[in-house]
Structure formats: structure tokens, C-alpha cells
Design a protein around this motif. Structure first.
Motif, PDB file in Angstrom:
ATOM      1  N   GLU A  30      31.813   8.420 -15.559  1.00 19.18           N
ATOM      2  CA  GLU A  30      30.408   8.620 -15.236  1.00 19.18           C
ATOM      3  C   GLU A  30      30.085  10.090 -14.998  1.00 19.18           C
ATOM      4  O   GLU A  30      28.976  10.541 -15.261  1.00 19.18           O
ATOM      5  CB  GLU A  30      30.086   7.796 -13.981  1.00 19.18           C
ATOM      6  N   VAL A  31      31.053  10.837 -14.464  1.00 16.33           N
ATOM      7  CA  VAL A  31      30.861  12.279 -14.301  1.00 16.33           C
ATOM      8  C   VAL A  31      31.986  12.985 -15.068  1.00 16.33           C
ATOM      9  O   VAL A  31      32.970  12.365 -15.459  1.00 16.33           O
ATOM     10  CB  VAL A  31      30.863  12.710 -12.811  1.00 16.33           C
ATOM     11  N   ILE A  77      51.606  10.766  -1.777  1.00 18.77           N
ATOM     12  CA  ILE A  77      50.268  10.951  -2.302  1.00 18.77           C
ATOM     13  C   ILE A  77      49.879   9.679  -3.041  1.00 18.77           C
ATOM     14  O   ILE A  77      50.486   9.341  -4.057  1.00 18.77           O
ATOM     15  CB  ILE A  77      50.207  12.139  -3.281  1.00 18.77           C
ATOM     16  N   PRO A  78      48.904   8.932  -2.527  1.00 18.37           N
ATOM     17  CA  PRO A  78      48.548   7.687  -3.202  1.00 18.37           C
ATOM     18  C   PRO A  78      47.835   7.986  -4.518  1.00 18.37           C
ATOM     19  O   PRO A  78      47.032   8.906  -4.598  1.00 18.37           O
ATOM     20  CB  PRO A  78      47.602   7.010  -2.217  1.00 18.37           C
ATOM     21  N   GLY A  79      48.174   7.260  -5.518  1.00 15.20           N
ATOM     22  CA  GLY A  79      47.566   7.452  -6.832  1.00 15.20           C
ATOM     23  C   GLY A  79      48.157   6.451  -7.792  1.00 15.20           C
ATOM     24  O   GLY A  79      48.915   5.558  -7.384  1.00 15.20           O
ATOM     25  N   PRO A  80      47.820   6.575  -9.066  1.00 16.20           N
ATOM     26  CA  PRO A  80      48.303   5.595 -10.047  1.00 16.20           C
ATOM     27  C   PRO A  80      49.826   5.523 -10.139  1.00 16.20           C
ATOM     28  O   PRO A  80      50.367   4.551 -10.642  1.00 16.20           O
ATOM     29  CB  PRO A  80      47.718   6.102 -11.366  1.00 16.20           C
ATOM     30  N   ARG A  81      50.525   6.551  -9.680  1.00 19.51           N
ATOM     31  CA  ARG A  81      51.982   6.541  -9.805  1.00 19.51           C
ATOM     32  C   ARG A  81      52.667   5.788  -8.670  1.00 19.51           C
ATOM     33  O   ARG A  81      53.876   5.605  -8.686  1.00 19.51           O
ATOM     34  CB  ARG A  81      52.520   7.965  -9.862  1.00 19.51           C
ATOM     35  N   VAL A  92      46.354  11.522 -15.019  1.00 15.23           N
ATOM     36  CA  VAL A  92      45.013  11.008 -15.285  1.00 15.23           C
ATOM     37  C   VAL A  92      44.006  12.168 -15.313  1.00 15.23           C
ATOM     38  O   VAL A  92      43.055  12.159 -16.089  1.00 15.23           O
ATOM     39  CB  VAL A  92      44.606   9.977 -14.208  1.00 15.23           C
ATOM     40  N   ILE A 113      49.481   9.553   3.453  1.00 15.69           N
ATOM     41  CA  ILE A 113      49.516  10.996   3.202  1.00 15.69           C
ATOM     42  C   ILE A 113      50.348  11.699   4.267  1.00 15.69           C
ATOM     43  O   ILE A 113      51.152  12.581   3.962  1.00 15.69           O
ATOM     44  CB  ILE A 113      48.083  11.557   3.146  1.00 15.69           C
ATOM     45  N   LEU A 170      36.662  -0.095 -12.726  1.00 13.73           N
ATOM     46  CA  LEU A 170      36.303   1.252 -13.184  1.00 13.73           C
ATOM     47  C   LEU A 170      35.107   1.235 -14.130  1.00 13.73           C
ATOM     48  O   LEU A 170      34.444   2.243 -14.327  1.00 13.73           O
ATOM     49  CB  LEU A 170      37.497   1.909 -13.883  1.00 13.73           C
ATOM     50  N   MET A 194      37.009   8.922 -12.996  1.00 16.65           N
ATOM     51  CA  MET A 194      37.917   8.049 -13.740  1.00 16.65           C
ATOM     52  C   MET A 194      37.154   7.107 -14.647  1.00 16.65           C
ATOM     53  O   MET A 194      37.563   6.843 -15.771  1.00 16.65           O
ATOM     54  CB  MET A 194      38.754   7.221 -12.761  1.00 16.65           C
ATOM     55  N   GLY A 195      36.036   6.582 -14.153  1.00 15.87           N
ATOM     56  CA  GLY A 195      35.245   5.629 -14.928  1.00 15.87           C
ATOM     57  C   GLY A 195      34.411   6.303 -16.012  1.00 15.87           C
ATOM     58  O   GLY A 195      33.739   5.617 -16.772  1.00 15.87           O
ATOM     59  N   LEU A 198      48.463  17.392   4.817  1.00 13.05           N
ATOM     60  CA  LEU A 198      47.017  17.169   4.701  1.00 13.05           C
ATOM     61  C   LEU A 198      46.401  18.090   3.650  1.00 13.05           C
ATOM     62  O   LEU A 198      45.186  18.167   3.523  1.00 13.05           O
ATOM     63  CB  LEU A 198      46.344  17.385   6.057  1.00 13.05           C
ATOM     64  N   ILE A 251      42.409   4.939  -4.477  1.00 10.56           N
ATOM     65  CA  ILE A 251      40.999   5.096  -4.139  1.00 10.56           C
ATOM     66  C   ILE A 251      40.672   4.124  -3.013  1.00 10.56           C
ATOM     67  O   ILE A 251      40.732   2.917  -3.201  1.00 10.56           O
ATOM     68  CB  ILE A 251      40.113   4.738  -5.348  1.00 10.56           C
ATOM     69  N   PRO A 252      40.308   4.624  -1.820  1.00 11.60           N
ATOM     70  CA  PRO A 252      39.985   3.703  -0.739  1.00 11.60           C
ATOM     71  C   PRO A 252      38.639   3.033  -0.982  1.00 11.60           C
ATOM     72  O   PRO A 252      37.669   3.688  -1.329  1.00 11.60           O
ATOM     73  CB  PRO A 252      39.927   4.602   0.495  1.00 11.60           C
ATOM     74  N   SER A 282      35.645  10.610  -7.194  1.00 15.81           N
ATOM     75  CA  SER A 282      36.852  10.539  -8.022  1.00 15.81           C
ATOM     76  C   SER A 282      36.858   9.271  -8.878  1.00 15.81           C
ATOM     77  O   SER A 282      37.220   9.298 -10.048  1.00 15.81           O
ATOM     78  CB  SER A 282      38.080  10.605  -7.113  1.00 15.81           C
ATOM     79  N   THR A 283      36.422   8.143  -8.284  1.00 16.10           N
ATOM     80  CA  THR A 283      36.325   6.901  -9.055  1.00 16.10           C
ATOM     81  C   THR A 283      35.367   7.084 -10.225  1.00 16.10           C
ATOM     82  O   THR A 283      35.622   6.620 -11.335  1.00 16.10           O
ATOM     83  CB  THR A 283      35.803   5.755  -8.174  1.00 16.10           C
ATOM     84  N   ALA A 315      36.333  10.237  -2.530  1.00 15.12           N
ATOM     85  CA  ALA A 315      37.028   9.169  -3.236  1.00 15.12           C
ATOM     86  C   ALA A 315      36.090   8.481  -4.223  1.00 15.12           C
ATOM     87  O   ALA A 315      36.478   8.156  -5.347  1.00 15.12           O
ATOM     88  CB  ALA A 315      37.583   8.155  -2.250  1.00 15.12           C
ATOM     89  N   ARG A 357      45.233  15.215  -6.098  1.00  7.47           N
ATOM     90  CA  ARG A 357      46.626  15.324  -6.519  1.00  7.47           C
ATOM     91  C   ARG A 357      47.216  14.019  -7.055  1.00  7.47           C
ATOM     92  O   ARG A 357      47.969  14.032  -8.030  1.00  7.47           O
ATOM     93  CB  ARG A 357      47.491  15.848  -5.372  1.00  7.47           C
ATOM     94  N   GLY A 358      46.896  12.883  -6.426  1.00  8.11           N
ATOM     95  CA  GLY A 358      47.465  11.606  -6.864  1.00  8.11           C
ATOM     96  C   GLY A 358      47.197  11.348  -8.336  1.00  8.11           C
ATOM     97  O   GLY A 358      48.088  10.975  -9.094  1.00  8.11           O
ATOM     98  N   GLN A 359      45.944  11.567  -8.764  1.00  8.23           N
ATOM     99  CA  GLN A 359      45.577  11.340 -10.165  1.00  8.23           C
ATOM    100  C   GLN A 359      46.177  12.420 -11.059  1.00  8.23           C
ATOM    101  O   GLN A 359      46.566  12.151 -12.193  1.00  8.23           O
ATOM    102  CB  GLN A 359      44.054  11.334 -10.321  1.00  8.23           C
ATOM    103  N   THR A 372      44.133  16.646  -1.567  1.00  7.23           N
ATOM    104  CA  THR A 372      44.470  15.269  -1.207  1.00  7.23           C
ATOM    105  C   THR A 372      43.684  14.272  -2.053  1.00  7.23           C
ATOM    106  O   THR A 372      44.162  13.190  -2.343  1.00  7.23           O
ATOM    107  CB  THR A 372      44.175  14.984   0.280  1.00  7.23           C
ATOM    108  N   ALA A 386      49.768  11.740 -11.847  1.00  3.67           N
ATOM    109  CA  ALA A 386      49.925  10.615 -12.770  1.00  3.67           C
ATOM    110  C   ALA A 386      49.433  10.962 -14.171  1.00  3.67           C
ATOM    111  O   ALA A 386      49.487  10.132 -15.072  1.00  3.67           O
ATOM    112  CB  ALA A 386      49.171   9.408 -12.234  1.00  3.67           C
TER     113      ALA A 386
END
Lengths: 320, 502
Positions: free
Chosen positions: A195-196, B340-344, A214, B335, B138, A192-193, A285, B321-322, A188-189, A185, A207-209, A204, A212
Motif C-alpha cells: 500500500e505504501v 528480532i521478531p520477523g518472518p525469519r 523482505v 527484543i 496482508l 509489506m502489503g 532496543l 507485526i503486533p 510496516s504492514t 508496525a 530489522r526483522g523484515q 527495531t 528476512a
């Protein structure tokens, strides 16, 4: 009167237990031990299996978490337990990594185990910020043109995700900078920011990003395209022929399990994996529910130990 | 925003969901009181229950456990000097002396009320500014975190009553302890004397040992049997008007600091509470009173950690993002429910998104309502004679520590840290800076080395990036200010001595 009754109780139990034990396994509670924190992927899979196996075996199956040192604390513990089938271990892909990564382990990663069955298998996905790279070919081209310009964030030194990134470098000849984060996680941040530039992680995490818009999912690490994302090309068909990395969850027990016990447990695992509820939970999962024979599982683990040993040697990753 | 919030409120007000919200905060509160057993254990035990609940109800219940345990954590800290989480360490510093003074009831009241206001301000920020806060979060990359932690370490040496030099030395001890375990950048094992230490020393062991166990040893060597003159009348629980007025500033400052730090994934409540404490000490006209049971020093960090535990949901809800391990568990429950947690999340599941946020509002009210009447009951616990109370607490500490990693080594270490903590106190070295160094040291190392990796060893990056540059300037200013005021005091001393000699 009551006291007399209670006094005879141990004797009655002592007489009754062997009679049952001879013809039926199991006659008391079983355990699934795993080496990760409560609530993680390994813990959740253990609990899903334990709940259904309790019903099939007619005895409670208890989940026990013994976290530490990438799961090796639990492995050392289980390998030293009696091979009577009452202690099982939930193994993950990291088991093969640990075998390659650690200088000395308190157990033999293959020889100390009776392998039972895989439970779920899952690939890793490569994701970049949306619009940055048209395809995985474009990313590798950019990396080859300017060595060290592409930064990959991963979920920790010696994680399967990290080694997969190193393997990608070895297979394509591209030079990446690999940066460790505390878990997927956090990596992943960082993506988004800004940095990488790339992360390699499970569905898991990504997929969320991706849903959306992103992230763009550039590729998948399995040899074949993964059923739940048929549009994502494999590394195998694009930039690195023969690339095949999947991770997995599986059940094992200490080496030397009696044949009838091994058969009983394997049959029960296959029964549970055939249940629709269980398949749905494992799929949620991010894994494909897939059972196997013990021999198939052992072959998978031996193959992966060989691959990771080579990656660790070539990439000169510090052994522990 | 307000419309959507009201829509969320209508979700929570359904009786069935309200019951789960109540159950969540109540369990959280109870779990928080038990030393060493944190929200993470409670949530992982209850995770299978969520297989049978829908996503919204599960989220509301699990989240309730999370912020409910923040409330509960302050109770054990104030009554028994047992910090369950790093964020309640500073609560011990002021709350416990007040309790020893016989005014435990008032300390609990002030803590509950400050927590309530902090929590509410956190919720308000979550409703009004979740999106802008997300984009700020961010922009915090490795260089920004590294600079933030440097500032935090500096603030850490302000925590403590004695000399700053001693505090600073203890921060260094904490950093050294934090080095044990696998090096995050290379994976190399440092000071791993036994395999159980491969993941480092357990924070719970260290906190429980240095604070709780050492305090028990100290009391056991005293002759006193119970705390004297404990008052539980309502009049003694509620602070006087002057006292109440002096708390307005600390609560508002604490809530602001907490809301900001909470939204940064990975740092969260721990930094928030003692940054608030250090700020209070800096702005106070009576800094010497801190550490002796000073109310503003209690209420500022309490508001901060509860505000942070609400804004901590910002990255979780807006990005999926936790921010910490507990959030990761809560996301796991989503989940398993097929979401699926995310921006949506906000767009696809507005009822869930706003329902959860509205439940924080309701949950905080419930917590305040159940807390005030319980204060009497908690305080009465202290009437139990020490020789009966302490063995029970020691057993509970051992169980709590063991439950974290199923490790006997951790239990033994806790008792060892207890003895070390006792010796430290006897020689007037304070445990709080050790703990802060222990939490912050690894954060600094990870982020500094990450920065060096990404920017190829270019130190200038720390002043080239705007946020990092501002944090750097704050650090320099704080050091400059300290040196300046030390010189000023020294000169004044020299002058007065000179005047005497003449």
C-alpha cells in the motif's frame, strides 16, 4: 507500652531526617516520570535506568507513566514539580518535536528544565520492499520524475518519523504523499502489503523484515554511517548533503536543580551507562548507549527544535 | 506441521516451562476478572521479570496472561455487567440477564466451554494455516478495512433488543464520542476541552461507566438486597441436553468468525465478538430472544473472542507485526531477549515458535480445568449483599480506570458516563451500540481518509479491489435485505388491517 512507642515514632523520624538530609542526597525515594504508555520504548528505558540507579543511590527509584498528548502531559507535570532532584523525567526525541508542533504548551521546553544526560541515540532507516529500488538515488530519481508517485507510510502525524519524511522531501525537492498509520508496525504492514512504497522508522521496526530479505534498507538518517549497520549508506552521502536526524532518550529534571544534586545525578547516570549489562539492554532496543553533559543535551535539543520548526512551517503541518 | 507441533509440545511439557505457562494463564484469568485492569497492565508489570527468563519461557508466560485474561473478562461481564474489554461487551448483553435470573453458574459454564472450543479452533488454525492466513491479512489494505468497518457498523445496529432506529442513533452517538482527540490525518485537535482529552476519551472509562457504574446506580435504587435463588449445584450449572445441542452451531460459527478477524492486525477480537453476535441474531429463528439471556447469543461471541485471541498471534509470529498494544508488549519482551521478531522467526527459532503455539493448546486445557471448579466460588460472590459488594466494586473500577493512563479525569469521566448510562437505560437507549460506534468510528475514518490519500480521492477503488468489492456487496445486500423485510412486514400489516376493515 507499644502504643507509647508508636506515638514517639513520628518525633524520632522528624529528628532523624534533617540530620541525614543535610549531607546526603537522596534520603527518600526518587521518581522517573515519562509521558508514554507502559511497556513502550520510553517505559523500558526508564525501568532499565531506575533499576540500576536504585542500587547506586541507595534509595528506590520508581517509574511513573503519565501518558497523553505526545508526552506533553508528563512534561507539564514535571516542569511544575519542585527542583529537588527527586523528580526526573525521561525525555525522548519527541520533546523537541513537541516544542515546534504545539501552539501552546503548559511548560517551556528548554527553560523549564535542568538537562542531565542523554542515554541512548538512534537513527531512522529508510526501507522499501526488496528489489523495488536499487538504491536511495533510484528512489529519489523516481520521485522527482513523477511527483506524488511515491507514498511514504509513517507512524502518526507529528511523529519524528513523519517530520523526517517531510524533511527528506524539502531537502531533495521530491514530492511525496505522506500517509499516517497508528504506529510504526501498522505502517510496516502497509509496506509489506504494497500500500505504501517507503517507510522511515527505527531499527527495531525494520530489522526483522530486512534480515528476512523482505525489505531493502536504502539509507540511514544519521550524518555518519551507523555502527551496527555499516553497509547502509547515509542520506548525507547520497541524496541530501547535510541530512542529520537522530532521535534519543535522555534524562532531565525541573529547572533550578541545586548544583550538588545535579552533579550527583549526572555522575550516577554516567556510572550506570558504563555498565555492560545496561549497554547491552539499550543496544537491544536499537539505540547506541551514549551519555553526555547537560549542556550537550541542551544544545542537541535546541538544534532540533530549530530544524523541526522550519520543517513544520515549510511543510505547512497543522500546529496544535 | 503436526510434527513441528509435537516438537513444540515437548518443549512445553518440560516442568519448568509448564509452571510458567500455568502462572501466565492463572494471572491472566485473575487480572481479567478485576474490572478495568487489563492484560496490558499485568504484562507491563511483569515485563522486568522476563529479563531473567529465556525468550521462550517469557513469551509463553506473557501470551498466557493475554488469552487468560480473555477468559477472566467474561466472568466480571456475566456476574456484574462489567466488560473489561470491548470484546466482552456482548458477553454482558446475554450473560448478565442469565445471571440475574439466578443461573449465573450455567452462564459461566457455557462461557468457559465456548471459550475453550473457540480457543482450540483458533490454535488449530494457527498450526495448519498460519502462512495462508498471513497472506490474506496482508491483502487487507485501507480500502478493505474501511469497507469491513462499514459492514461492522451495520452489524452494530443489529446489536440491541429495542428498535433498530434507536440502536443506530446510539451508534452515531458512539461515533461522535470517538471524534474527541487529535485527528489522525492532520493532527488537528477536535473537542479537546482539556489536555487530558488530547488522546481521546478512554475506552475503559466509557465501557465501565455505561455498563458497570450505571448498573450499580440502577441496583442501588432498587429495594432488593441480593440476587435471589442462586443455585450452585452441579446439576444447575451444566446445561440440559437440548440446550447443549442448540449451542453447537453458534460455537462453530463464532469460532470461524473469530479466527478470521483475529488474524487481521488492528481489528481483532473487538469486531470478532459482535460480528459473531450479529450473525447469530440474523440466522436465529428467535431473534427476539436476544438480549434477554439467550444462550446462543452468549456462546457465539465467547468462542469468537477466544478464537480471535489465538489467531491474533498469526501476524505477530509470522511477520513480527503486533496486532494490538498487548502484542507489542510481548514483542518488546522478545527484543529485550535479543531476538528480532520477523518472518525469519519460524526458521531461526523453531523451538520458540512451535513451543509458544503448543503452549496455547496446553494453556487452554489448563484454563478449562481451573475454570470449572472456580465457577461455584464466583457465583457465591453474588451472595454478598449489594450494599457491601458495590462500594468495593466502585473502588476497584476507579483503581482500574486510573491505572490505565494515571489520569484522574478518566475516573471522573467514568462516573459521569455511569450517570449518563443510567439515564439512557431509563429511556430505553442501549449502551452497547454506543461502545461499538466508539470503537469502529475512528477505524472507519482513519482507513477511509487513508484510502483517499493513497488513491487520490478515487471512490472507484472500493469496487476495483476484489476483497473490498465483496465486502461492499455484502453491505449493500444487508441493507437491501433489511429494507425488503421491513416493506414485507409493513405490507402484511396493511393487508391484515385491510382484511379486518372489509
Amino acid at each position: 507500652m507499644l502504643r507509647n512507642l508508636i506515638a514517639t515514632l513520628p518525633l524520632a523520624i522528624a529528628l532523624a531526617v534533617p540530620a541525614v538530609a543535610q549531607d546526603s542526597f537522596p534520603d527518600r525515594s526518587l521518581r522517573i516520570v515519562h509521558g508514554f504508555g507502559p511497556g513502550g520504548n520510553a517505559d523500558t528505558v526508564s525501568r532499565i535506568m531506575a533499576e540500576q540507579m536504585s542500587q547506586g543511590l541507595g534509595e528506590p527509584v520508581v517509574v511513573e507513566s503519565r501518558p497523553g498528548a505526545g508526552g506533553t502531559v508528563a512534561s507539564g507535570y514535571v516542569a511544575g514539580e519542585d527542583p529537588d532532584g527527586y523528580t526526573m523525567q525521561l525525555l525522548v526525541g519527541g520533546h523537541a518535536v513537541a516544542a515546534a508542533l504545539y501552539n501552546s504548551l503548559p511548560f517551556e521546553p528548554v527553560d523549564d528544565y535542568t538537562f542531565l544526560s542523554t542515554i541512548g541515540q538512534f537513527p531512522f532507516f529508510l526501507a522499501a520492499r526488496a528489489g523495488e529500488y536499487e538504491s536511495i538515488d533510484a528512489l529519489i530519481e523516481a520521485a522527482l520524475a513523477d511527483p506524488g508517485s511515491i507514498v511514504i507510510g509513517h507512524s502518526g502525524v507529528g511523529s519524528t518519523q513523519h517530520l523526517t519524511g517531510e524533511l527528506l522531501g524539502l531537502e531533495t525537492g521530491a514530492e511525496f504523499i505522506h500517509v499516517p498509520y497508528q504506529g510504526g508496525a501498522a505502517a510496516s504492514t502497509a509496506l509489506m502489503g504494497g500500500e505504501v512504497d517507503l517507510i522511515i522508522d527505527t531499527g527495531t521496526v525494520i530489522r526483522g523484515q530486512a534480515d528476512a530479505g523482505v525489505y531493502d534498507v536504502l539509507a540511514v538518517t544519521s550524518a555518519e554511517r551507523w555502527p551496527d549497520s555499516p553497509d547502509v549508506p547515509t542520506l548525507n552521502e547520497t541524496v541530501a548533503e547535510g541530512f542529520d536526524v537522530i532521535s534519543w532518550t535522555a534524562l532531565g529534571a525541573p529547572a533550578g536543580l541545586p548544583e550538588n544534586v545535579e552533579a550527583a545525578l549526572s555522575a550516577e547516570i554516567q556510572r550506570v551507562l558504563a555498565m555492560e549489562d545496561v549497554q547491552a539492554q539499550i543496544a537491544a532496543l536499537g539505540a547506541s548507549p551514549r551519555g553526555s553533559t547537560g549542556a550537550e543535551l541542551q544544545a542537541l535539543i535546541e538544534r532540533q527544535i530549530a530544524v523541526w520548526t522550519e520543517v513544520i512551517d515549510t511543510a505547512q503541518i497543522e500546529r496544535r | 506441521m503436526i510434527d513441528q507441533f509435537l516438537m513444540g509440545l515437548s518443549v512445553v511439557m518440560q516442568p519448568e516451562i509448564l509452571i510458567y505457562a500455568f502462572a501466565g494463564v492463572f494471572i491472566g484469568q485473575l487480572i481479567g476478572v478485576l474490572p478495568g485492569i487489563g492484560a496490558i497492565t499485568a504484562i507491563s508489570l511483569l515485563l522486568p521479570v522476563t529479563f531473567y527468563l529465556d525468550a521462550t519461557t517469557s513469551m509463553i508466560m506473557l501470551a498466557g496472561i493475554y488469552y487468560g485474561s480473555q477468559y477472566g473478562g467474561s466472568i466480571a461481564s456475566i456476574l456484574l455487567n462489567l466488560p473489561g474489554t470491548p470484546s466482552s461487551v456482548v458477553t454482558c448483553l446475554e450473560g448478565y440477564p442469565i445471571a440475574r435470573d439466578g443461573r449465573a453458574g450455567m452462564a459461566l459454564f457455557v462461557a468457559a466451554f465456548s471459550s475453550f472450543v473457540g480457543g482450540m479452533i483458533g490454535v488449530a488454525i494457527l498450526v495448519l494455516a498460519a502462512i495462508p492466513m498471513t497472506s490474506i491479512a496482508l491483502r487487507f489494505g485501507a480500502p478493505e478495512y474501511a469497507m469491513l468497518v462499514v459492514l461492522g457498523l451495520l452489524a452494530a445496529s443489529l446489536v440491541g433488543t429495542g428498535s433498530q432506529l434507536r440502536s443506530f442513533a446510539m451508534v452515531l452517538v458512539g461515533i461522535a464520542l470517538g471524534l474527541v482527540g487529535a485527528d489522525a490525518t492532520t493532527g488537528y485537535y477536535r473537542f479537546v476541552a482539556m489536555p487530558e482529552l488530547a488522546d481521546g476519551i478512554s475506552l475503559v472509562s466509557l465501557a465501565m461507566g455505561l455498563f458497570g457504574v450505571s448498573e450499580i446506580i440502577r441496583n442501588a435504587s432498587n429495594r432488593t438486597r441480593t440476587m435471589t435463588n442462586i443455585s450452585v449445584t452441579m446439576r444447575d450449572i451444566i446445561p440440559t441436553r437440548t440446550e447443549a445441542r442448540s449451542l453447537l452451531g453458534p460455537i462453530l460459527r463464532g469460532s470461524t468468525i473469530g479466527s478470521f478477524f483475529g488474524a487481521l492486525p488492528g481489528t481483532g477480537a473487538a469486531i470478532a465478538s459482535f460480528m459473531a453476535y450479529a450473525t447469530e441474531k440474523r440466522v436465529s429463528r428467535t431473534p427476539e430472544k436476544f438480549g434477554t439471556g439467550h444462550l446462543p447469543g452468549l456462546s457465539a461471541p465467547e468462542s469468537a473472542n477466544n478464537a480471535a485471541s489465538q489467531t491474533g498471534f498469526i501476524p505477530t509470529l509470522t511477520l513480527g507485526i503486533p496486532g494490538d498494544a498487548v502484542m507489542a508488549l510481548i514483542i518488546g519482551a522478545l527484543i529485550l531477549n535479543g531476538i528480532i521478531p520477523g518472518p525469519r522467526l519460524m526458521v531461526d527459532q523453531p523451538l520458540l515458535f512451535w513451543g509458544v503455539i503448543a503452549s496455547f493448546f496446553v494453556g487452554n486445557v489448563i484454563l478449562l480445568l481451573i475454570n470449572i471448579p472456580l465457577i461455584r466460588l464466583w457465583v457465591l460472590l453474588l451472595r454478598i449483599p449489594y450494599q457491601k459488594l458495590y462500594p468495593v466494586i466502585i473502588v476497584m473500577i476507579c483503581v482500574g480506570v486510573y491505572s490505565h493512563r494515571t489520569s484522574v479525569t478518566d475516573v471522573v469521566l467514568t462516573l459521569a458516563f455511569g450517570i449518563i448510562g443510567y439515564l439512557m437505560k431509563s429511556y430505553r437507549f442501549e449502551p452497547a451500540p454506543v461502545l461499538l460506534g466508539f470503537v469502529l468510528g475512528p477505524l472507519l475514518e482513519d482507513n477511509f481518509r487513508r484510502t483517499m490519500l493513497i488513491y487520490r480521492g478515487d471512490f472507484a477503488i472500493f469496487i476495483e479491489r476484489p476483497i473490498s468489492a465483496v465486502l461492499f456487496a455484502c453491505t449493500v445486500a444487508l441493507i437491501g435485505f433489511s429494507i425488503f423485510s421491513t416493506i414485507k412486514t409493513y405490507r402484511r400489516n396493511v393487508q391484515t388491517r385491510g382484511a379486518h376493515e372489509r
